[in-house]
Scaffold this active site. Structure first.
Site, PDB file in Angstrom:
ATOM      1  N   GLY A 104      51.393  49.271  29.490  1.00 12.94           N
ATOM      2  CA  GLY A 104      51.251  50.225  28.379  1.00 12.94           C
ATOM      3  C   GLY A 104      50.199  51.273  28.689  1.00 12.94           C
ATOM      4  O   GLY A 104      50.421  52.479  28.497  1.00 12.94           O
ATOM      5  N   ASP A 148      48.675  38.357  32.873  1.00 14.60           N
ATOM      6  CA  ASP A 148      50.058  37.867  32.755  1.00 14.60           C
ATOM      7  C   ASP A 148      50.856  37.963  34.061  1.00 14.60           C
ATOM      8  O   ASP A 148      51.898  37.330  34.193  1.00 14.60           O
ATOM      9  CB  ASP A 148      50.817  38.660  31.672  1.00 14.60           C
ATOM     10  CG  ASP A 148      50.106  38.628  30.331  1.00 14.60           C
ATOM     11  OD1 ASP A 148      49.363  37.659  30.101  1.00 14.60           O
ATOM     12  OD2 ASP A 148      50.278  39.561  29.527  1.00 14.60           O
ATOM     13  N   GLU A 164      53.617  31.029  25.828  1.00 17.26           N
ATOM     14  CA  GLU A 164      53.557  31.418  24.406  1.00 17.26           C
ATOM     15  C   GLU A 164      54.812  32.158  23.942  1.00 17.26           C
ATOM     16  O   GLU A 164      55.130  32.156  22.758  1.00 17.26           O
ATOM     17  CB  GLU A 164      52.293  32.243  24.128  1.00 17.26           C
ATOM     18  CG  GLU A 164      52.221  33.571  24.866  1.00 17.26           C
ATOM     19  CD  GLU A 164      50.940  34.350  24.573  1.00 17.26           C
ATOM     20  OE1 GLU A 164      50.180  33.949  23.675  1.00 17.26           O
ATOM     21  OE2 GLU A 164      50.711  35.361  25.251  1.00 17.26           O
ATOM     22  N   GLN A 169      41.594  31.643  28.816  1.00 19.26           N
ATOM     23  CA  GLN A 169      42.246  32.094  30.046  1.00 19.26           C
ATOM     24  C   GLN A 169      41.789  33.482  30.478  1.00 19.26           C
ATOM     25  O   GLN A 169      41.887  33.844  31.638  1.00 19.26           O
ATOM     26  CB  GLN A 169      43.770  32.103  29.848  1.00 19.26           C
ATOM     27  CG  GLN A 169      44.325  30.716  29.623  1.00 19.26           C
ATOM     28  CD  GLN A 169      45.669  30.735  28.911  1.00 19.26           C
ATOM     29  OE1 GLN A 169      46.701  30.845  29.548  1.00 19.26           O
ATOM     30  NE2 GLN A 169      45.660  30.654  27.595  1.00 19.26           N
ATOM     31  N   MET A 201      30.456  27.812  56.877  1.00 19.23           N
ATOM     32  CA  MET A 201      31.204  27.121  57.932  1.00 19.23           C
ATOM     33  C   MET A 201      32.273  28.062  58.502  1.00 19.23           C
ATOM     34  O   MET A 201      32.300  29.237  58.178  1.00 19.23           O
ATOM     35  CB  MET A 201      31.853  25.855  57.356  1.00 19.23           C
ATOM     36  CG  MET A 201      30.862  24.764  57.028  1.00 19.23           C
ATOM     37  SD  MET A 201      31.624  23.385  56.161  1.00 19.23           S
ATOM     38  CE  MET A 201      31.878  22.243  57.498  1.00 19.23           C
ATOM     39  N   GLY A 202      33.165  27.531  59.324  1.00 12.98           N
ATOM     40  CA  GLY A 202      34.252  28.344  59.868  1.00 12.98           C
ATOM     41  C   GLY A 202      34.339  28.320  61.387  1.00 12.98           C
ATOM     42  O   GLY A 202      35.166  29.011  61.961  1.00 12.98           O
ATOM     43  N   ARG A 205      14.428  33.117  52.167  1.00 17.43           N
ATOM     44  CA  ARG A 205      14.788  31.699  52.059  1.00 17.43           C
ATOM     45  C   ARG A 205      16.119  31.449  52.768  1.00 17.43           C
ATOM     46  O   ARG A 205      16.935  32.359  52.895  1.00 17.43           O
ATOM     47  CB  ARG A 205      14.945  31.290  50.592  1.00 17.43           C
ATOM     48  CG  ARG A 205      13.675  31.379  49.756  1.00 17.43           C
ATOM     49  CD  ARG A 205      12.765  30.181  50.033  1.00 17.43           C
ATOM     50  NE  ARG A 205      11.627  30.143  49.120  1.00 17.43           N
ATOM     51  CZ  ARG A 205      10.515  30.860  49.257  1.00 17.43           C
ATOM     52  NH1 ARG A 205      10.415  31.708  50.266  1.00 17.43           N
ATOM     53  NH2 ARG A 205       9.537  30.733  48.407  1.00 17.43           N
ATOM     54  N   LEU A 262      30.017  21.287  51.270  1.00 22.41           N
ATOM     55  CA  LEU A 262      30.535  21.543  49.912  1.00 22.41           C
ATOM     56  C   LEU A 262      31.730  22.498  49.981  1.00 22.41           C
ATOM     57  O   LEU A 262      32.566  22.538  49.090  1.00 22.41           O
ATOM     58  CB  LEU A 262      29.443  22.077  48.982  1.00 22.41           C
ATOM     59  CG  LEU A 262      28.946  23.518  49.065  1.00 22.41           C
ATOM     60  CD1 LEU A 262      29.878  24.487  48.364  1.00 22.41           C
ATOM     61  CD2 LEU A 262      27.567  23.630  48.441  1.00 22.41           C
ATOM     62  N   ARG A 296      38.864  28.769  69.613  1.00 21.58           N
ATOM     63  CA  ARG A 296      39.734  28.147  68.615  1.00 21.58           C
ATOM     64  C   ARG A 296      40.110  29.099  67.476  1.00 21.58           C
ATOM     65  O   ARG A 296      39.796  28.847  66.322  1.00 21.58           O
ATOM     66  CB  ARG A 296      39.040  26.898  68.049  1.00 21.58           C
ATOM     67  CG  ARG A 296      38.784  25.826  69.079  1.00 21.58           C
ATOM     68  CD  ARG A 296      37.714  24.838  68.620  1.00 21.58           C
ATOM     69  NE  ARG A 296      37.961  24.335  67.290  1.00 21.58           N
ATOM     70  CZ  ARG A 296      38.738  23.290  66.998  1.00 21.58           C
ATOM     71  NH1 ARG A 296      39.346  22.632  67.971  1.00 21.58           N
ATOM     72  NH2 ARG A 296      38.887  22.889  65.765  1.00 21.58           N
TER      73      ARG A 296
END
Length: 781
Positions: free
Chosen positions: A120, A166, A264, A300, A572-573, A654, A661, A735
């Site tokens: 719209g 949506d 909905e 949502q 990481m990676g 720091r 994690l 890798r």
């Protein structure tokens, strides 16, 4: 695809003005888009204006239209909603309202407008553009502006960004906000499942989406819901009996809960609404189950944007400015959309007309066509949901047995892939064995037969439920051959990372010595590092980027509170910089050091100077990401000490190592959906190969290169590439693939952090037309 030199574009914005507004319902990621448009606009030398309260602010003018500077959009990338406000505006639908809006723009010399909103809002922008010359003529006639001013600003350029949870806009694979809305839905479904399990309850969940069933469909697929209602595919007459029988059947096989998901806009074949209350009462009345209703509502729309939405919005926002700078009076208004992993320019009118066709098809009860018009991905999701939701008897037993194993480090989405693979294989009549602990388990014969209900509830589980190890098959090849012989295994499905690819390659190369290895083998890429050749995305990478991003958001908040602090965060990676780069874009990092983008001590010094400059202004915090293997000598500790020494007296430093994690947690909606799709496609491919290579002797013999493949998503297409072919494009020492698509995101990361970076390699979006044929391609999302 041609790259362009943005250095030439850099001052094309001089003397030009861009305005950005957000309109209609808010969507997570809008702030990232506003930030990218603002900063890219300033980068190309234009003046950028932020319009508050959507079209209402454009009509009202005054303090609603403000000149932005670089820091106007600092620290907003992680915020949900839209910081410049959004409103539904009746005034703009009238000629008088648009006249006032034109006056407010011309007065400030603005002739470039970027609108972030739904269909719209974008249609309104196009009407405004088509009336522009008439509106200016009227303003001249009324004496509100001079003729010279009207001539100077004689055309308006419009570019749209689709902001809508949506995902109901035709032409783009994803709209801004849809992925974040799925994150909210899945968080709630995961929470509800634990309480439903405890009390043996049935839950009816109503999700948003207006007349589009996308959110309901993907969340049903990602949660393994028992029944689903979407407006594009209303249930057949008599659905009440069938639904109750399905829920009862699920309980009789040992399930302690039922989940029913309702969009909905759900309706029956006659267009009458099906309410979630009606479904709840029906289950209580017919089955007597303790049944609860949860309407998810505006939850949502809320919360932080996902990593996908932040990166998508940044990419689309940068492309929007490039499109505006390149636009001429003859350029039609365009929408910046996503095609695979590339930003593309879509003609606005074509998109809007295609989107309207879906609603027309639904109004005229042509439901199969409505599903097709939603796009190939939507149709594929719907077919896969129907295939996996409940067990149908296999048409015949195939006499084929296949083994499924996980290899490498655990990655979120592995279990979703195993679940769909097991169920599709059973539906094909195959016998399925689950192998525990990778190739080592295969060598030891540590495996058991799987049944339909063995994998119930697996989609939402993180890690690897089968157990996984990094062991390669070369050490145990003879024992593996013995196991294959003992269990008469006709095919192997490996879900894993670089070790999974290497392992299948080793077994393919050993075929000349062991004919038992002449069976179809397929690898589903699953690793948080996203370093597997033959695919743009690996399972687990999206979940890991979100985990790293959420950690960095908290770190950034801490740095903002303490002031004058820089955090060096290690991701990481391995040698692959995907995680660091994507997390860096998603959190607005000042720098992300990766192996693929070599850097020297001079670059580190430049970054320190950049941060010193930043600390003198009002932004008194810094965030620097470092991939774990980006440099042999410039370790995380070295960079921390260098920053601490050079920034002494101006900022302190720091270190934070995110560590494992990034490997844990529940899979993201993308990884659940992607894993489910890859599992289905892999088994369909394996079944075809087994049938094609079945010998009269009663066994499968497949020794051609195209019978040992990597399944992957390349741009928009799910493709199978022989593992032997991928050797040429793989850097085995480090890798990872030799060429990686995401490397093109690096200039954007640097530009948005205000580095004077070179944009020579920037790849602008191509124009893609939106047709029924283009919609039919499954994007894999």
């Amino acid at each position: 695809m041609l790259s362009m030199d943005l250095e030439k574009l850099k001052m094309t914005g001089a003397g030009r003005a861009i305005a950005v507004l957000t309109s209609g319902g808010d969507a997570q990621g809008m702030n990232a888009a506003v930030r990218a448009v603002t900063r890219m606009g300033i980068y190309v030398g234009a003046q950028v204006y932020l319009i508050s309260e959507g079209y209402q602010g454009l009509v009202d003018g005054g303090d609603n239209i403000n000149l932005a500077h670089w820091h106007s959009v600092t620290n907003i990338i992680q915020q949900g909603g839209t910081v410049i406000g959004s409103a539904r505006c009746k005034a703009f639908t009238t000629r008088e309202g648009r006249l006032a809006a034109a006056f407010n723009l011309v007065k400030r010399g603005i002739t470039n407008l970027c609108v972030c909103g739904g269909d719209g809002s974008l249609t309104g922008a196009n009407i405004f553009r088509s009336e522009w010359s008439g509106l200016l003529a009227e303003l001249v006639q009324k004496g509100r502006i001079t003729d010279a001013l009207a001539k100077q600003h004689d055309h308006l350029n419009i570019v749209g960004l689709v902001g809508s949870i949506d995902n109901d806009f035709c032409g783009t694979d994803m709209t801004i906000g849809a992925d974040s809305a799925l994150h909210r839905i899945m968080e709630i479904i995961d929470s509800i499942m634990t309480t439903a399990q405890s009390h043996q309850r049935a839950f009816v969940l109503e999700v948003m989406g207006r007349h589009c069933g996308y959110l309901a469909l993907v969340s049903a697929l990602a949660s393994g819901a028992d029944w689903l209602f979407i407006p594009e595919a209303p249930p057949q007459e008599g659905w009440e009996d069938r639904m109750c029988a399905r829920l009862e059947g699920s309980r009789s096989t040992g399930s302690r809960l039922n989940i029913v998901i309702v969009a909905e806009g759900a309706m029956d074949r006659n267009g009458q609404p099906i309410s979630s209350n009606y479904i709840k009462d029906l289950v209580i009345e017919r089955l007597g189950y303790d049944t609860r209703l949860t309407v998810l509502g505006h939850v949502q729309r809320g919360g932080i944007p996902s990593a996908f939405d932040r990166i998508l919005s940044s990419k689309l926002g940068v492309e929007a400015v490039v499109a505006l700078m390149e636009a001429s009076p003859d350029t039609p208004a365009c929408v910046i959309g996503l095609s695979g992993n590339q930003a593309v320019r879509l003609p606005l009118v074509e998109c809007v007309e295609m989107t309207k066709l879906v609603q027309t098809a639904m109004n005229e009860k042509r439901f199969d066509e409505a599903v097709k018009l939603r796009g190939g991905s939507f149709e594929n999701n719907w077919n896969i949901y129907k295939l996996l939701a409940f067990q149908k008897p296999a048409q015949s037993q195939s006499n084929f047995s296949l083994a499924i194993l996980n290899v490498g480090a655990p990655a979120a989405g592995m279990n979703a892939a195993v679940r769909s693979a097991v169920r599709v294989a059973i539906a094909h009549g195959h016998k399925v064995y689950a192998v525990h602990d990778g190739f080592q388990g295969l060598a030891n014969g540590d495996m058991n037969e799987m049944f339909w209900h063995s994998v119930a509830g697996w989609t939402g589980q993180g890690g690897s439920l089968l157990g996984t190890k990094r062991t390669l098959p070369s050490k145990h090849i003879e024992k593996i051959v013995d196991t294959i012989k003992k269990y008469s295994i006709s095919a192997l499905l490996v879900v894993g990372g670089f070790e999974g690819y290497e392992g299948v390659l080793q077994m393919f190369e050993a075929r000349s010595s062991y004919e038992e290895l002449c069976i179809p083998m397929c690898v589903i890429p699953a690793t948080i590092s996203n370093n597997v050749p033959g695919t743009d995305f690996s399972l687990g990478a999206d979940t890991a980027v979100n985990a790293a991003m959420e950690g960095c958001d908290k770190i950034k908040q801490s740095a903002t509170g303490t002031k004058r602090r820089v955090f060096v965060v290690e991701t990481m990676g391995g040698f692959c910089g995907y995680l660091a780069t994507c997390a860096g874009i998603a959190v607005g990092a000042d720098a992300a050091y990766i192996f693929e983008d070599p850097f020297s001590i001079r670059d580190l010094k430049t970054n320190v100077e950049h941060l010193i400059e930043k600390m003198k202004k009002d932004i008194q915090r810094g965030l620097v990401l470092r991939n774990e293997k980006c440099h042999e000598h410039y370790t995380t500790d070295f960079i921390h000490k260098l920053y601490s020494a050079e920034g002494k007296g101006i900022f302190d430093c720091r270190v934070n190592v995110l560590g494992h994690l990034q490997q844990g947690g529940s899979p993201s909606p993308f990884d659940r959906n992607f894993g489910t799709k890859l599992g289905v496609r892999a088994i369909q491919w394996i079944s075809e190969r087994m049938t094609e290579n079945f010998l009269q002797a009663g066994r499968v013999f497949a020794n051609s290169p195209d019978t040992a493949c990597m399944i992957g998503l390349n741009r928009k297409v799910i493709a199978f590439t022989p593992v032997s072919e991928l050797k040429a494009v793989t850097d085995f020492e480090h890798r990872m693939p030799k060429v990686q698509w995401w490397f093109n995101l690096r200039p954007m990361l640097k530009m948005l952090a205000k580095y004077q970076t070179s944009f020579i390699e920037y790849v602008p979006g191509e124009i893609e037309h939106v047709t029924r044929r283009s919609l039919s391609i499954d994007s894999g999302f």
